[in-house]
Design an enzyme around this catalytic site. Structure first.
Site, short mmCIF file in Angstrom:
data_model
loop_
_atom_site.label_atom_id
_atom_site.label_comp_id
_atom_site.label_asym_id
_atom_site.label_seq_id
_atom_site.Cartn_x
_atom_site.Cartn_y
_atom_site.Cartn_z
CG ASP A 70 -2.00 1.06 1.10
OD1 ASP A 70 -2.66 1.09 0.05
OD2 ASP A 70 -2.18 1.87 2.03
CB SER A 71 2.38 3.06 -2.18
OG SER A 71 1.59 2.89 -3.34
CG HIS A 181 7.46 4.74 -2.88
ND1 HIS A 181 7.88 5.15 -4.12
CD2 HIS A 181 6.11 4.58 -2.98
CE1 HIS A 181 6.82 5.26 -4.92
NE2 HIS A 181 5.74 4.92 -4.25
P1 IMP Z 1 -1.57 2.08 -4.50
O1 IMP Z 1 -0.80 1.70 -3.30
O2 IMP Z 1 -1.07 1.45 -5.74
O3 IMP Z 1 -3.05 1.92 -4.29
O4 IMP Z 1 -1.33 3.64 -4.73
C1 IMP Z 1 -2.00 4.62 -3.98
C2 IMP Z 1 -1.87 5.99 -4.62
O5 IMP Z 1 -0.64 6.59 -4.18
C3 IMP Z 1 -1.79 6.00 -6.14
O6 IMP Z 1 -3.05 6.09 -6.71
C4 IMP Z 1 -0.99 7.24 -6.41
O7 IMP Z 1 -1.82 8.37 -6.38
C5 IMP Z 1 -0.05 7.31 -5.22
N1 IMP Z 1 1.24 6.66 -5.53
C6 IMP Z 1 1.73 5.52 -5.00
N2 IMP Z 1 2.93 5.22 -5.51
C7 IMP Z 1 3.20 6.19 -6.39
C8 IMP Z 1 4.30 6.40 -7.27
O8 IMP Z 1 5.27 5.64 -7.37
N3 IMP Z 1 4.20 7.50 -8.04
C9 IMP Z 1 3.16 8.34 -8.01
N4 IMP Z 1 2.12 8.19 -7.23
C10 IMP Z 1 2.13 7.11 -6.41
#
Ligand code: IMP
Length: 204
Positions: A70-71, A181
């Site tokens: 999760d990010s 990250h």
């Molecule tokens: P998820 O963890 O893939 O659901 O990402 C959550 C949200 O964090 C994404 O929709 C992006 O808006 C942002 N995000 C996460 N990682 C990145 C990255 O490497 N670049 C840009 N945005 C990111």
């Protein structure tokens, strides 16, 4: 034959990246390779708790060891927001352009020397026997005042990683993986997962 491990994501890029890091010590499969199940909403207050919840959910549905991440983007001047709400910051899940534009507008009056932020990734594994572990990777940088670059996704066009002069949307994918990250979190998690599975990671 090596152990099958499911990565709880529909993002093919994440599967490929983790496959590169894990090498051939495990057989990594994506959600498209297992029987479909409903992905619950991400409701936890931290990246770590969301990653663990997604990994445990995948174990429950597949019976396989699972990895999930999760990010999001944590902006210092916003006390860490958008944080776990990054994907839906403008109100609709995954509307990258609206999210980015809203964030820029919110930061309009924040001076250049207070525009530090970081992408954060929590990566977790969960095993069918109940064991689990979660780690965190970060890529710190400074936010621009206008988007730059067409690579990547999400908020990439806004973050100039520390030590660089280009945004992460202007970096070739392999260069972003090396400092991102997600790359850091996956590289931390990989040996721990292999250790937990009782296997030795090969070099590379
Ligand atoms: P998820 O963890 O893939 O659901 O990402 C959550 C949200 O964090 C994404 O929709 C992006 O808006 C942002 N995000 C996460 N990682 C990145 C990255 O490497 N670049 C840009 N945005 C990111």
């Amino acid at each position: 034959m090596s152990t099958r491990v499911v990565l709880a994501t529909r993002n093919a890029g994440k599967v490929a990246e983790l496959r590169r890091i894990l090498g051939d010590a495990v057989q990594l499969v994506g959600l498209d390779d297992v029987a479909p199940y409903d992905f619950g909403p991400e409701t936890e207050p931290t990246f770590e708790a969301n990653a663990l919840a997604k990994a445990r959910e995948a174990v429950l549905h597949t019976g396989l060891p699972a990895v999930a991440d999760d990010s999001g983007l944590a902006v210092d001047a916003m006390n860490g927001m958008p944080g776990v709400l990054s994907a839906r910051w403008a109100g609709r899940h995954g509307d990258d352009l609206a999210n980015l534009e809203l964030l820029l507008a919110q930061l309009e009056d924040v001076p250049d020397d207070r525009r530090q932020a970081g992408f954060v990734c929590a990566a977790a594994y969960a095993l069918p026997d109940g064991r689990s572990e979660v780690v965190r990777g970060e890529m710190r940088g400074t936010l621009t005042r206008a988007p730059r670059g067409t690579g990547g996704f999400g908020y990439d066009p806004l973050l100039v990683p520390d030590g660089l002069t280009v945004t992460s949307a202007e970096l070739p994918p392999a260069e972003k993986d090396a400092i991102s990250h997600r790359g850091k979190a996956f590289r931390l998690l990989a040996p721990r997962l292999l250790d937990a599975l009782g296997q030795v990671q090969r070099d590379g």
